[in-house]
Design a protein around this motif. Sequence first.
Motif, short mmCIF file in Angstrom:
data_model
loop_
_atom_site.label_atom_id
_atom_site.label_comp_id
_atom_site.label_asym_id
_atom_site.label_seq_id
_atom_site.Cartn_x
_atom_site.Cartn_y
_atom_site.Cartn_z
N ALA A 1 69.76 28.75 20.77
CA ALA A 1 69.06 29.99 20.41
C ALA A 1 69.84 31.23 20.80
O ALA A 1 69.71 32.28 20.16
CB ALA A 1 67.68 30.01 21.08
N ARG A 2 70.67 31.14 21.84
CA ARG A 2 71.46 32.30 22.24
C ARG A 2 72.51 32.66 21.21
O ARG A 2 72.89 33.82 21.07
CB ARG A 2 72.10 32.04 23.60
CG ARG A 2 71.10 32.00 24.76
CD ARG A 2 71.73 31.48 26.03
NE ARG A 2 72.10 30.07 25.89
CZ ARG A 2 72.70 29.36 26.85
NH1 ARG A 2 73.01 29.95 28.01
NH2 ARG A 2 72.98 28.09 26.66
N ASP A 3 73.00 31.64 20.46
CA ASP A 3 73.95 31.92 19.39
C ASP A 3 73.24 32.51 18.17
O ASP A 3 73.76 33.40 17.49
CB ASP A 3 74.70 30.64 19.00
CG ASP A 3 75.60 30.14 20.12
OD1 ASP A 3 76.29 30.99 20.73
OD2 ASP A 3 75.60 28.93 20.39
N VAL A 4 72.06 31.99 17.89
CA VAL A 4 71.28 32.53 16.77
C VAL A 4 70.86 33.97 17.06
O VAL A 4 70.75 34.79 16.15
CB VAL A 4 70.06 31.64 16.50
CG1 VAL A 4 69.19 32.24 15.39
CG2 VAL A 4 70.49 30.23 16.12
N ALA A 5 70.67 34.29 18.34
CA ALA A 5 70.12 35.59 18.71
C ALA A 5 70.98 36.74 18.22
O ALA A 5 70.46 37.73 17.67
CB ALA A 5 69.95 35.66 20.24
N TRP A 6 72.31 36.65 18.38
CA TRP A 6 73.12 37.80 17.96
C TRP A 6 73.14 37.93 16.43
O TRP A 6 73.18 39.05 15.91
CB TRP A 6 74.54 37.73 18.52
CG TRP A 6 75.43 36.61 18.06
CD1 TRP A 6 75.69 35.45 18.72
CD2 TRP A 6 76.21 36.56 16.84
NE1 TRP A 6 76.58 34.68 17.99
CE2 TRP A 6 76.92 35.34 16.85
CE3 TRP A 6 76.39 37.44 15.78
CZ2 TRP A 6 77.78 34.96 15.82
CZ3 TRP A 6 77.25 37.07 14.74
CH2 TRP A 6 77.92 35.84 14.78
N MET A 7 73.07 36.84 15.70
CA MET A 7 72.98 36.92 14.25
C MET A 7 71.66 37.55 13.83
O MET A 7 71.61 38.40 12.93
CB MET A 7 73.10 35.51 13.64
CG MET A 7 74.36 34.77 14.01
SD MET A 7 74.36 33.10 13.30
CE MET A 7 75.58 32.30 14.35
N GLN B 1 63.04 42.16 23.71
CA GLN B 1 62.14 41.91 24.84
C GLN B 1 61.94 40.41 25.05
O GLN B 1 61.93 39.92 26.19
CB GLN B 1 60.80 42.61 24.60
CG GLN B 1 60.87 44.13 24.64
CD GLN B 1 59.58 44.78 24.17
OE1 GLN B 1 58.60 44.11 23.88
NE2 GLN B 1 59.58 46.12 24.12
N VAL B 2 61.79 39.68 23.95
CA VAL B 2 61.64 38.22 24.05
C VAL B 2 62.91 37.62 24.65
O VAL B 2 62.85 36.78 25.57
CB VAL B 2 61.36 37.62 22.66
CG1 VAL B 2 61.39 36.09 22.73
CG2 VAL B 2 60.02 38.09 22.13
N LEU B 3 64.06 38.04 24.15
CA LEU B 3 65.32 37.49 24.64
C LEU B 3 65.56 37.84 26.10
O LEU B 3 66.10 37.03 26.86
CB LEU B 3 66.48 38.00 23.77
CG LEU B 3 66.45 37.56 22.30
CD1 LEU B 3 67.54 38.27 21.51
CD2 LEU B 3 66.62 36.05 22.19
N GLY C 1 67.47 36.98 30.34
CA GLY C 1 67.95 38.07 31.17
C GLY C 1 68.81 39.02 30.38
O GLY C 1 68.83 39.00 29.14
N PRO C 2 69.57 39.90 31.05
CA PRO C 2 70.40 40.90 30.38
C PRO C 2 71.39 40.23 29.40
O PRO C 2 71.91 39.15 29.66
CB PRO C 2 71.14 41.59 31.53
CG PRO C 2 70.26 41.37 32.72
CD PRO C 2 69.64 40.02 32.52
N ARG C 3 71.64 40.93 28.29
CA ARG C 3 72.54 40.37 27.26
C ARG C 3 73.97 40.31 27.77
O ARG C 3 74.47 41.23 28.42
CB ARG C 3 72.50 41.22 25.99
CG ARG C 3 71.20 41.10 25.23
CD ARG C 3 71.39 41.53 23.78
NE ARG C 3 71.96 42.85 23.65
CZ ARG C 3 71.25 43.97 23.63
NH1 ARG C 3 69.94 43.92 23.78
NH2 ARG C 3 71.84 45.13 23.48
N THR C 4 74.64 39.21 27.46
CA THR C 4 76.07 39.05 27.73
C THR C 4 76.71 38.49 26.47
O THR C 4 76.06 37.83 25.65
CB THR C 4 76.32 38.08 28.89
OG1 THR C 4 75.74 36.80 28.59
CG2 THR C 4 75.73 38.61 30.19
N PHE C 5 78.01 38.77 26.30
CA PHE C 5 78.71 38.28 25.11
C PHE C 5 78.93 36.78 25.22
O PHE C 5 79.44 36.29 26.23
CB PHE C 5 80.06 38.99 24.95
CG PHE C 5 80.78 38.62 23.69
CD1 PHE C 5 80.48 39.25 22.49
CD2 PHE C 5 81.75 37.62 23.69
CE1 PHE C 5 81.14 38.91 21.31
CE2 PHE C 5 82.41 37.26 22.52
CZ PHE C 5 82.10 37.91 21.33
#
Length: 323
Positions: free
Chosen positions: A175-181, A305-307, A312-316
């Motif tokens: 899901a973290r990979d889908v999140a940025w898309m 907000q969900v993510l 936690g805080p976004r990281t690349f």
Amino acid sequence: MRTAEAIGLVTAARTDADLFGTDQPARRYRELVAALHPDRLPADPAVRAEATEAFIQVTTRWQARQVTVLGDYRLGVPVHSGDLADLYDVGDDRLLKLPRRPTDNDLMAREAHALRTIAERGDPRYLPYVPRLVDEFPHRDAASGAERRINVLATAPGLHDLDEVRRAYPDGLDARDVAWMWRRLLVALGLAHRAGVVHGAVLPRHVLIEPDAHGVVLVDWCFSAPVGGTVPALVPDQEGWYPPEVPRKQPCGPGTDIWMATRCMTSLLNRHAPRELLGFAQGCRQRFLQDRPDDAWRLLRELDQVLDRLYGPRTFRPFTLTP
């Protein structure tokens, strides 16, 4: 024509006119190919080598003559076939989009209008999320008399559609990979919706990503409509990707694109997707348009907000299509 004569003609020719003549170039081409074809050459190795080199020159130069010129653009072979048009690389990172049928001219006009509108009204910071319309013009076929509308679009290297992503990860993505898309797709939709344009065909094949830099470009605006209008057509064999209002020819809105974008994103998730994220997606795919979110940028804040609660805080997070 004998082999030796054909070799001499190819060797001496400085121009295509010298080689193929001007009266019946196709006939001269056939004569040369017949005389130089590897299956008809003598056993002498030296003659065979000369003839083979001449054969390659003839076929290469003949193929180069077959390039079509449309307006100011020279076309070779298509680099991509879309839903209703073929795309040709015309250099300078530009693609010429030629509809296969003149009956689709109205859809080509819709794309040009949508991209002009977004460029004029949209936030300049986010314009790279959609193609840039470089040129548009009509072309009339000299043989048939049929006229086709042509769009020329600026492109970017290294883009891959979501169908490719799914093939690379048949079990789905983290899901973290889908999140940025997802986040960037919502930016593209917000850009269009604020300009009064609904994409109308947010399908995996129309969402392009640049894996290394986490870029997203939403392409193929031929099925677009103004907010409150109706989507003009469904992409063939993709009927299951549309919300109910589209096949019913009911008014569309930002929620139409949000419904389809959500479907694209959830189709990429693996079976470990967090329940809270799936709940967020369900809220975006309510049956009736009036019950769905209608502001992609506000929805982006809710997604963040969900993510944030989940990770936690976004990281690349590096992403590759070669898992």
